[in-house]
Write a protein that holds these residues in place. Sequence first.
Motif, short mmCIF file in Angstrom:
data_model
loop_
_atom_site.label_atom_id
_atom_site.label_comp_id
_atom_site.label_asym_id
_atom_site.label_seq_id
_atom_site.Cartn_x
_atom_site.Cartn_y
_atom_site.Cartn_z
N LYS A 84 6.82 2.20 -6.06
CA LYS A 84 6.42 1.34 -7.17
C LYS A 84 6.92 -0.08 -7.01
CE LYS A 84 6.06 5.11 -10.42
NZ LYS A 84 6.48 5.65 -11.71
N LYS A 110 0.80 -1.22 0.00
CA LYS A 110 0.00 0.00 0.00
C LYS A 110 0.83 1.27 0.00
CE LYS A 110 -4.03 -2.04 2.16
NZ LYS A 110 -4.91 -2.04 3.31
N SER A 111 2.15 1.15 0.05
CA SER A 111 3.00 2.34 0.05
C SER A 111 2.95 3.01 -1.33
CB SER A 111 4.44 1.97 0.39
OG SER A 111 5.03 1.29 -0.68
N GLU A 112 3.46 4.24 -1.38
CA GLU A 112 3.49 4.97 -2.65
C GLU A 112 4.61 4.49 -3.57
OE1 GLU A 112 3.18 9.19 -2.40
OE2 GLU A 112 1.68 9.09 -0.82
#
Length: 79
Positions: free
Chosen positions: A55, A51-53
């Motif tokens: 990639k 769920k982190s930003e």
Amino acid sequence: MEYDQEKVDEITLALLWLTSFKDPVGVRTWKGQNWETMERLHARGFISDPKSEAKSVLLSEEGLKRSKELFTKHFSLNR
């Protein structure tokens, strides 16, 4: 459509090995896979939280080992 989630998770984990790369923190892999599948792999401890930003996600030690085993199992020409 109904499908075998375990098989999808197994193939996804194998493909994560294919797209893995080393960085200063550990071994990362691109997270362009089905979100539900990535959540299940995270819940099983194979990858960091998708769920982190970022990639990419980190493969855990067990995730890296298992992903390589599964890639060899499903895609090696020397089976």
